[in-house]
Design a protein around this motif. Structure first.
Motif, PDB file in Angstrom:
ATOM      1  N   ASN A 151       0.827  -1.306   0.033  1.00  0.00           N
ATOM      2  CA  ASN A 151      -0.077  -0.079  -0.032  1.00  0.00           C
ATOM      3  C   ASN A 151       0.740   1.306  -0.153  1.00  0.00           C
ATOM      4  O   ASN A 151       0.617   2.208  -0.719  1.00  0.00           O
ATOM      5  CB  ASN A 151      -1.035  -0.157   1.384  1.00  0.00           C
ATOM      6  CG  ASN A 151      -2.035  -0.939   1.182  1.00  0.00           C
ATOM      7  OD1 ASN A 151      -2.346  -1.509   0.032  1.00  0.00           O
ATOM      8  ND2 ASN A 151      -2.607  -1.378   2.232  1.00  0.00           N
ATOM      9  N   GLU A 152       1.852   1.327   0.857  1.00  0.00           N
ATOM     10  CA  GLU A 152       2.726   2.460   0.844  1.00  0.00           C
ATOM     11  C   GLU A 152       3.496   2.330  -0.420  1.00  0.00           C
ATOM     12  O   GLU A 152       3.805   3.765  -0.937  1.00  0.00           O
ATOM     13  CB  GLU A 152       3.953   2.273   1.760  1.00  0.00           C
ATOM     14  CG  GLU A 152       3.319   2.541   3.433  1.00  0.00           C
ATOM     15  CD  GLU A 152       2.465   1.433   3.849  1.00  0.00           C
ATOM     16  OE1 GLU A 152       2.481   0.325   3.076  1.00  0.00           O
ATOM     17  OE2 GLU A 152       2.200   1.428   4.833  1.00  0.00           O
ATOM     18  N   PHE A 153       3.808   1.402  -1.277  1.00  0.00           N
ATOM     19  CA  PHE A 153       4.541   1.458  -2.553  1.00  0.00           C
ATOM     20  C   PHE A 153       3.655   2.201  -3.417  1.00  0.00           C
ATOM     21  O   PHE A 153       4.031   2.892  -4.296  1.00  0.00           O
ATOM     22  CB  PHE A 153       4.789  -0.200  -2.856  1.00  0.00           C
ATOM     23  CG  PHE A 153       5.395  -0.037  -4.221  1.00  0.00           C
ATOM     24  CD1 PHE A 153       6.443   0.789  -4.882  1.00  0.00           C
ATOM     25  CD2 PHE A 153       4.896  -1.106  -5.362  1.00  0.00           C
ATOM     26  CE1 PHE A 153       7.144   0.531  -5.854  1.00  0.00           C
ATOM     27  CE2 PHE A 153       5.611  -1.202  -6.599  1.00  0.00           C
ATOM     28  CZ  PHE A 153       6.650  -0.105  -6.838  1.00  0.00           C
ATOM     29  N   ILE A 154       2.388   1.881  -3.525  1.00  0.00           N
ATOM     30  CA  ILE A 154       1.270   2.457  -4.430  1.00  0.00           C
ATOM     31  C   ILE A 154       1.261   3.911  -4.196  1.00  0.00           C
ATOM     32  O   ILE A 154       1.317   4.822  -4.976  1.00  0.00           O
ATOM     33  CB  ILE A 154      -0.011   1.746  -4.296  1.00  0.00           C
ATOM     34  CG1 ILE A 154       0.020   0.416  -4.908  1.00  0.00           C
ATOM     35  CG2 ILE A 154      -1.120   2.368  -4.986  1.00  0.00           C
ATOM     36  CD1 ILE A 154      -1.261  -0.862  -4.123  1.00  0.00           C
ATOM     37  N   GLY A 155       1.145   4.167  -2.784  1.00  0.00           N
ATOM     38  CA  GLY A 155       0.914   5.352  -2.508  1.00  0.00           C
ATOM     39  C   GLY A 155       2.289   6.521  -2.707  1.00  0.00           C
ATOM     40  O   GLY A 155       1.950   7.816  -2.889  1.00  0.00           O
ATOM     41  N   SER A 156       3.453   5.960  -2.853  1.00  0.00           N
ATOM     42  CA  SER A 156       4.618   6.631  -2.995  1.00  0.00           C
ATOM     43  C   SER A 156       4.798   7.277  -4.538  1.00  0.00           C
ATOM     44  O   SER A 156       5.700   8.072  -4.700  1.00  0.00           O
ATOM     45  CB  SER A 156       5.759   5.935  -2.717  1.00  0.00           C
ATOM     46  OG  SER A 156       5.548   5.707  -1.126  1.00  0.00           O
ATOM     47  N   VAL A 157       4.044   6.662  -5.551  1.00  0.00           N
ATOM     48  CA  VAL A 157       4.177   6.804  -6.891  1.00  0.00           C
ATOM     49  C   VAL A 157       4.463   8.174  -6.995  1.00  0.00           C
ATOM     50  O   VAL A 157       5.296   8.826  -7.825  1.00  0.00           O
ATOM     51  CB  VAL A 157       3.216   6.045  -7.641  1.00  0.00           C
ATOM     52  CG1 VAL A 157       3.234   6.615  -9.116  1.00  0.00           C
ATOM     53  CG2 VAL A 157       3.451   4.500  -7.494  1.00  0.00           C
ATOM     54  N   GLN A 158       3.262   9.053  -6.665  1.00  0.00           N
ATOM     55  CA  GLN A 158       3.392  10.471  -6.805  1.00  0.00           C
ATOM     56  C   GLN A 158       4.530  11.274  -6.276  1.00  0.00           C
ATOM     57  O   GLN A 158       4.909  12.374  -7.037  1.00  0.00           O
ATOM     58  CB  GLN A 158       2.065  11.282  -6.050  1.00  0.00           C
ATOM     59  CG  GLN A 158       0.820  10.706  -6.785  1.00  0.00           C
ATOM     60  CD  GLN A 158       0.388  10.706  -8.300  1.00  0.00           C
ATOM     61  OE1 GLN A 158       1.116  11.740  -8.965  1.00  0.00           O
ATOM     62  NE2 GLN A 158       0.077   9.822  -8.991  1.00  0.00           N
ATOM     63  N   ALA A 159       5.232  10.731  -5.457  1.00  0.00           N
ATOM     64  CA  ALA A 159       6.635  11.345  -4.860  1.00  0.00           C
ATOM     65  C   ALA A 159       7.806  10.989  -5.681  1.00  0.00           C
ATOM     66  O   ALA A 159       8.612  11.866  -5.316  1.00  0.00           O
ATOM     67  CB  ALA A 159       6.945  10.825  -3.375  1.00  0.00           C
TER      68      ALA A 159
END
Length: 253
Positions: A151-159
């Motif tokens: 989930n953190e991997f998915i959420g980190s894409v924008q950064a």
């Protein structure tokens, strides 16, 4: 489909007694494949009629058909590695041999130039390996961030951007739950280094750089799923760290 998948598909249908029988069967599949219905009833402290009712709930005509299904399922499982000790040395040697034949200059330059090195392992063993790698990178003065979960991997894409690099560590290189995110990174032109088990796979295909480690599977007693040692992965990451340190020692900045 194996017995566990079959049980999961019908799990709402079973009584408490049937669940206890199934628990024994799942933990002793080889016994089920070799036993008689009377032996199974005796080991589960039930009756043959209880076993027959259960087999029909699973979709079989009788116990003989269930036995045949379990026997075939076990035959399709990962083979036992009869040379397990020696295969570990071969995995390490093959991984190192392949690495020493490659010029990793572009890989270490990409890591060195990156604003942030993101590391993500698709499984528990892979995450442990990248944790150690990240510690080494930090010791070398490289800002490195380990992404702890999907989930953190998915959420980190924008950064993540083109000035970063993402190091992906996987066994198969085709973990479907993360491939959509990997494809997104590729579309956004975020540089990626895929480190996977040997062979062509979707993750290494999408990455800018691809490194591979060897791991010979074996089947542990009482288990159908293959066991993989990740010692060669650790060796690969250590080799990459040493190449990076050598890069720094040669005065690159």
């Amino acid at each position: 489909m194996d017995l566990e998948s079959l049980v999961n598909a019908h799990q709402q249908q079973f009584s408490q007694t049937e669940r206890e029988i199934l628990a024994f069967m799942l933990n002793n599949e080889q016994f089920v494949a070799d036993s008689t219905i009377t032996s199974l009833a005796h080991r589960t402290f039930t009756s043959t009629s209880s076993i027959i009712r259960l087999t029909k709930k699973l979709g079989f005509t009788g116990f003989a058909e269930l036995k045949y299904f379990v026997k075939n399922s076990l035959a399709e499982a990962a083979p036992v590695n009869t040379d397990f000790i020696a295969s570990g040395a071969r995995d390490i040697n093959k991984t190192l041999s392949d690495l020493t034949q490659r010029d990793l200059t572009e890989v270490v330059e990409k890591i060195h130039r990156a604003r942030t090195v993101y590391c993500f392992g698709t499984g528990y063993a892979q995450r442990n390996a990248v944790q150690e790698f990240a510690k080494s990178m930090v010791a070398c003065g490289k800002f490195t961030h380990v992404i702890p979960a999907k989930n953190e991997f998915i959420g980190s894409v924008q950064a993540m951007g083109e000035q970063d690099v993402v190091i992906l560590v996987s066994l198969s290189g085709s973990t479907e739950s993360v491939m959509e995110t990997v494809r997104t990174l590729s579309l956004r032109k975020v540089p990626m280094i895929a480190i996977t088990g040997a062979g062509i796979n979707p993750m290494s295909h999408l990455a800018d750089f691809s490194l591979h480690y060897e791991t010979t599977p074996t089947r542990l007693p009482g288990h159908k799923t293959p066991y993989h040692s990740f010692v060669a992965l650790t060796v690969l990451l250590d080799y990459l760290t040493r190449q990076y340190i050598k890069f720094l020692e040669e005065g690159n900045s």
